[in-house]
Design a protein around this motif. Structure first.
Motif, PDB file in Angstrom:
ATOM      1  N   ARG A 159       4.574   9.611  11.140  1.00  0.00           N
ATOM      2  CA  ARG A 159       5.674   9.818  10.191  1.00  0.00           C
ATOM      3  C   ARG A 159       6.841   8.902  10.521  1.00  0.00           C
ATOM      4  O   ARG A 159       7.522   8.392   9.625  1.00  0.00           O
ATOM      5  CB  ARG A 159       6.134  11.284  10.233  1.00  0.00           C
ATOM      6  CG  ARG A 159       5.148  12.269   9.611  1.00  0.00           C
ATOM      7  CD  ARG A 159       5.582  13.703   9.877  1.00  0.00           C
ATOM      8  NE  ARG A 159       6.927  13.944   9.398  1.00  0.00           N
ATOM      9  CZ  ARG A 159       7.224  14.393   8.179  1.00  0.00           C
ATOM     10  NH1 ARG A 159       6.253  14.648   7.317  1.00  0.00           N
ATOM     11  NH2 ARG A 159       8.476  14.615   7.819  1.00  0.00           N
ATOM     12  N   HIS A 160       7.099   8.689  11.810  1.00  0.00           N
ATOM     13  CA  HIS A 160       8.201   7.820  12.221  1.00  0.00           C
ATOM     14  C   HIS A 160       7.956   6.388  11.745  1.00  0.00           C
ATOM     15  O   HIS A 160       8.863   5.730  11.215  1.00  0.00           O
ATOM     16  CB  HIS A 160       8.346   7.854  13.745  1.00  0.00           C
ATOM     17  CG  HIS A 160       9.412   6.928  14.268  1.00  0.00           C
ATOM     18  ND1 HIS A 160      10.760   7.204  14.134  1.00  0.00           N
ATOM     19  CD2 HIS A 160       9.319   5.728  14.904  1.00  0.00           C
ATOM     20  CE1 HIS A 160      11.450   6.208  14.671  1.00  0.00           C
ATOM     21  NE2 HIS A 160      10.600   5.306  15.140  1.00  0.00           N
ATOM     22  N   THR A 161       6.733   5.914  11.936  1.00  0.00           N
ATOM     23  CA  THR A 161       6.401   4.558  11.479  1.00  0.00           C
ATOM     24  C   THR A 161       6.520   4.466   9.967  1.00  0.00           C
ATOM     25  O   THR A 161       7.024   3.465   9.425  1.00  0.00           O
ATOM     26  CB  THR A 161       4.975   4.184  11.908  1.00  0.00           C
ATOM     27  OG1 THR A 161       4.887   4.221  13.336  1.00  0.00           O
ATOM     28  CG2 THR A 161       4.594   2.796  11.409  1.00  0.00           C
ATOM     29  N   LEU A 162       6.073   5.506   9.273  1.00  0.00           N
ATOM     30  CA  LEU A 162       6.166   5.518   7.813  1.00  0.00           C
ATOM     31  C   LEU A 162       7.618   5.459   7.363  1.00  0.00           C
ATOM     32  O   LEU A 162       7.955   4.724   6.420  1.00  0.00           O
ATOM     33  CB  LEU A 162       5.484   6.773   7.260  1.00  0.00           C
ATOM     34  CG  LEU A 162       5.557   6.946   5.736  1.00  0.00           C
ATOM     35  CD1 LEU A 162       4.932   5.761   5.021  1.00  0.00           C
ATOM     36  CD2 LEU A 162       4.876   8.246   5.330  1.00  0.00           C
ATOM     37  N   ARG A 163       8.494   6.198   8.028  1.00  0.00           N
ATOM     38  CA  ARG A 163       9.921   6.164   7.657  1.00  0.00           C
ATOM     39  C   ARG A 163      10.491   4.755   7.814  1.00  0.00           C
ATOM     40  O   ARG A 163      11.307   4.311   6.994  1.00  0.00           O
ATOM     41  CB  ARG A 163      10.705   7.169   8.502  1.00  0.00           C
ATOM     42  CG  ARG A 163      10.555   8.618   8.067  1.00  0.00           C
ATOM     43  CD  ARG A 163      11.611   9.497   8.705  1.00  0.00           C
ATOM     44  NE  ARG A 163      11.474   9.549  10.161  1.00  0.00           N
ATOM     45  CZ  ARG A 163      10.747  10.454  10.804  1.00  0.00           C
ATOM     46  NH1 ARG A 163      10.066  11.373  10.117  1.00  0.00           N
ATOM     47  NH2 ARG A 163      10.674  10.445  12.117  1.00  0.00           N
ATOM     48  N   ASP A 164      10.085   4.074   8.871  1.00  0.00           N
ATOM     49  CA  ASP A 164      10.556   2.693   9.062  1.00  0.00           C
ATOM     50  C   ASP A 164      10.080   1.787   7.926  1.00  0.00           C
ATOM     51  O   ASP A 164      10.834   0.945   7.417  1.00  0.00           O
ATOM     52  CB  ASP A 164      10.054   2.146  10.405  1.00  0.00           C
ATOM     53  CG  ASP A 164      10.748   2.792  11.594  1.00  0.00           C
ATOM     54  OD1 ASP A 164      11.846   3.363  11.393  1.00  0.00           O
ATOM     55  OD2 ASP A 164      10.198   2.723  12.716  1.00  0.00           O
ATOM     56  N   ASP A 194       3.494  13.395   4.542  1.00  0.00           N
ATOM     57  CA  ASP A 194       2.356  13.712   5.409  1.00  0.00           C
ATOM     58  C   ASP A 194       1.061  13.140   4.845  1.00  0.00           C
ATOM     59  O   ASP A 194       0.213  12.636   5.599  1.00  0.00           O
ATOM     60  CB  ASP A 194       2.225  15.227   5.588  1.00  0.00           C
ATOM     61  CG  ASP A 194       3.352  15.806   6.430  1.00  0.00           C
ATOM     62  OD1 ASP A 194       3.939  15.045   7.221  1.00  0.00           O
ATOM     63  OD2 ASP A 194       3.632  17.015   6.300  1.00  0.00           O
ATOM     64  N   GLU A 195       0.892  13.220   3.527  1.00  0.00           N
ATOM     65  CA  GLU A 195      -0.327  12.699   2.902  1.00  0.00           C
ATOM     66  C   GLU A 195      -0.454  11.187   3.111  1.00  0.00           C
ATOM     67  O   GLU A 195      -1.533  10.677   3.434  1.00  0.00           O
ATOM     68  CB  GLU A 195      -0.330  13.006   1.409  1.00  0.00           C
ATOM     69  CG  GLU A 195      -0.435  14.474   1.048  1.00  0.00           C
ATOM     70  CD  GLU A 195      -0.335  14.703  -0.444  1.00  0.00           C
ATOM     71  OE1 GLU A 195      -1.377  14.924  -1.081  1.00  0.00           O
ATOM     72  OE2 GLU A 195       0.792  14.635  -0.977  1.00  0.00           O
ATOM     73  N   ILE A 196       0.667  10.481   2.932  1.00  0.00           N
ATOM     74  CA  ILE A 196       0.642   9.024   3.091  1.00  0.00           C
ATOM     75  C   ILE A 196       0.355   8.645   4.540  1.00  0.00           C
ATOM     76  O   ILE A 196      -0.465   7.766   4.827  1.00  0.00           O
ATOM     77  CB  ILE A 196       1.974   8.409   2.630  1.00  0.00           C
ATOM     78  CG1 ILE A 196       2.185   8.660   1.137  1.00  0.00           C
ATOM     79  CG2 ILE A 196       1.999   6.906   2.919  1.00  0.00           C
ATOM     80  CD1 ILE A 196       3.539   8.196   0.628  1.00  0.00           C
ATOM     81  N   ALA A 197       1.028   9.320   5.465  1.00  0.00           N
ATOM     82  CA  ALA A 197       0.834   9.019   6.880  1.00  0.00           C
ATOM     83  C   ALA A 197      -0.614   9.265   7.305  1.00  0.00           C
ATOM     84  O   ALA A 197      -1.207   8.468   8.031  1.00  0.00           O
ATOM     85  CB  ALA A 197       1.792   9.858   7.728  1.00  0.00           C
ATOM     86  N   ASP A 234       0.834  -1.205   0.000  1.00  0.00           N
ATOM     87  CA  ASP A 234       0.000   0.000   0.000  1.00  0.00           C
ATOM     88  C   ASP A 234       0.867   1.253   0.000  1.00  0.00           C
ATOM     89  O   ASP A 234       0.615   2.206  -0.751  1.00  0.00           O
ATOM     90  CB  ASP A 234      -0.916   0.009   1.225  1.00  0.00           C
ATOM     91  CG  ASP A 234      -1.967  -1.088   1.177  1.00  0.00           C
ATOM     92  OD1 ASP A 234      -2.238  -1.593   0.071  1.00  0.00           O
ATOM     93  OD2 ASP A 234      -2.498  -1.448   2.244  1.00  0.00           O
ATOM     94  N   ILE A 235       1.887   1.258   0.843  1.00  0.00           N
ATOM     95  CA  ILE A 235       2.768   2.425   0.947  1.00  0.00           C
ATOM     96  C   ILE A 235       3.548   2.615  -0.351  1.00  0.00           C
ATOM     97  O   ILE A 235       3.699   3.747  -0.839  1.00  0.00           O
ATOM     98  CB  ILE A 235       3.728   2.259   2.141  1.00  0.00           C
ATOM     99  CG1 ILE A 235       2.941   2.319   3.454  1.00  0.00           C
ATOM    100  CG2 ILE A 235       4.822   3.328   2.116  1.00  0.00           C
ATOM    101  CD1 ILE A 235       3.767   1.984   4.676  1.00  0.00           C
ATOM    102  N   THR A 236       4.026   1.528  -0.942  1.00  0.00           N
ATOM    103  CA  THR A 236       4.803   1.636  -2.178  1.00  0.00           C
ATOM    104  C   THR A 236       3.970   2.242  -3.292  1.00  0.00           C
ATOM    105  O   THR A 236       4.449   3.110  -4.047  1.00  0.00           O
ATOM    106  CB  THR A 236       5.314   0.249  -2.609  1.00  0.00           C
ATOM    107  OG1 THR A 236       6.134  -0.293  -1.566  1.00  0.00           O
ATOM    108  CG2 THR A 236       6.133   0.344  -3.887  1.00  0.00           C
ATOM    109  N   GLU A 237       2.724   1.809  -3.429  1.00  0.00           N
ATOM    110  CA  GLU A 237       1.882   2.359  -4.483  1.00  0.00           C
ATOM    111  C   GLU A 237       1.655   3.855  -4.290  1.00  0.00           C
ATOM    112  O   GLU A 237       1.622   4.623  -5.254  1.00  0.00           O
ATOM    113  CB  GLU A 237       0.552   1.600  -4.523  1.00  0.00           C
ATOM    114  CG  GLU A 237       0.700   0.155  -4.992  1.00  0.00           C
ATOM    115  CD  GLU A 237      -0.636  -0.524  -5.217  1.00  0.00           C
ATOM    116  OE1 GLU A 237      -1.675   0.173  -5.137  1.00  0.00           O
ATOM    117  OE2 GLU A 237      -0.644  -1.737  -5.470  1.00  0.00           O
TER     118      GLU A 237
END
Length: 208
Positions: A175-180, A165-168, A153-156
């Motif tokens: 944002r921290h979880t997204l960076r991981d 910010d939009e993805i998170a 999902d994140i890759t797409e």
């Protein structure tokens, strides 16, 4: 030459983000093969999976598939057609009558639907065989890299050009979880940046 004027630089800066988003989306949805595969074909099947009519292109697609021992329809085609018949008989809980099928030189998208004919109780089915585009193959390509459902999902969304910010916000994560997640995705695909990720997924061959 001559050098860009200050006004021209401001204009390019203003549209750069939009151009970037458009280019990333175009790359993500590019055909798997640089040369278009063959055109779509259509089959009309009777209630017992016999071919009642077909286009020449459909016959050429069928010739690339493994026939059954009794010379009938290839199993994947029959499976999709049967699902279309089941869907026509149900009012709910329908499964998509479609699949992606690897063939020599690329991937084939097979989808079917029951034909509605007046006064005919038998469920005849139309089957469409056409080259699978990059958009249809993206989930499969991500799975081949070993990405989890959340990582896919994140890759797409990354490839579509959405900001951090939009993805998170869309996925309800920090944002921290997204960076991981992004770090893990880059490691699995073997890239170091978002542009490299987009290019890798757009250019990786999917043919056999």
């Amino acid at each position: 030459m001559p050098a860009f004027s200050a006004e021209e630089v401001r204009f390019v800066t203003a549209i750069a983000k939009h151009l970037g988003v458009g280019l990333r989306k175009a790359l993500a949805r590019r055909q798997a093969d640089p040369e278009p595969l063959r055109a779509p074909g259509v089959l009309v099947l009777g209630a017992h999976m016999e071919i009642e009519a077909s286009t020449g292109q459909a016959q050429r697609w069928l010739s690339t598939l493994q026939p059954t021992l009794d010379g009938g329809l290839p199993t994947p085609i029959e499976t999709v057609a049967l699902q279309a018949q089941i869907n026509a008989a149900r009012t709910s809980t329908q499964r998509p009558a479609r699949l992606r099928l690897q063939v020599p030189g690329g991937w084939l998208l097979v989808h079917a639907d029951a034909l509605k004919t007046t006064g005919d109780a038998a469920l005849r089915v139309a089957v469409v065989l056409e080259p699978a585009g990059r958009a249809e193959l993206m989930p499969l390509l991500l799975a081949l890299h070993g990405l989890t459902e959340r990582e896919r999902d994140i890759t797409e969304l990354l490839v579509e050009g959405l900001g951090t910010d939009e993805i998170a916000t869309r996925l309800c994560i920090s944002r921290h979880t997204l960076r991981d997640y992004v770090k893990t995705i880059f490691g699995k695909v073997g890239v170091c940046s978002r542009p490299e990720l987009t290019a890798a997924l757009a250019q990786q061959p999917l043919a056999a």
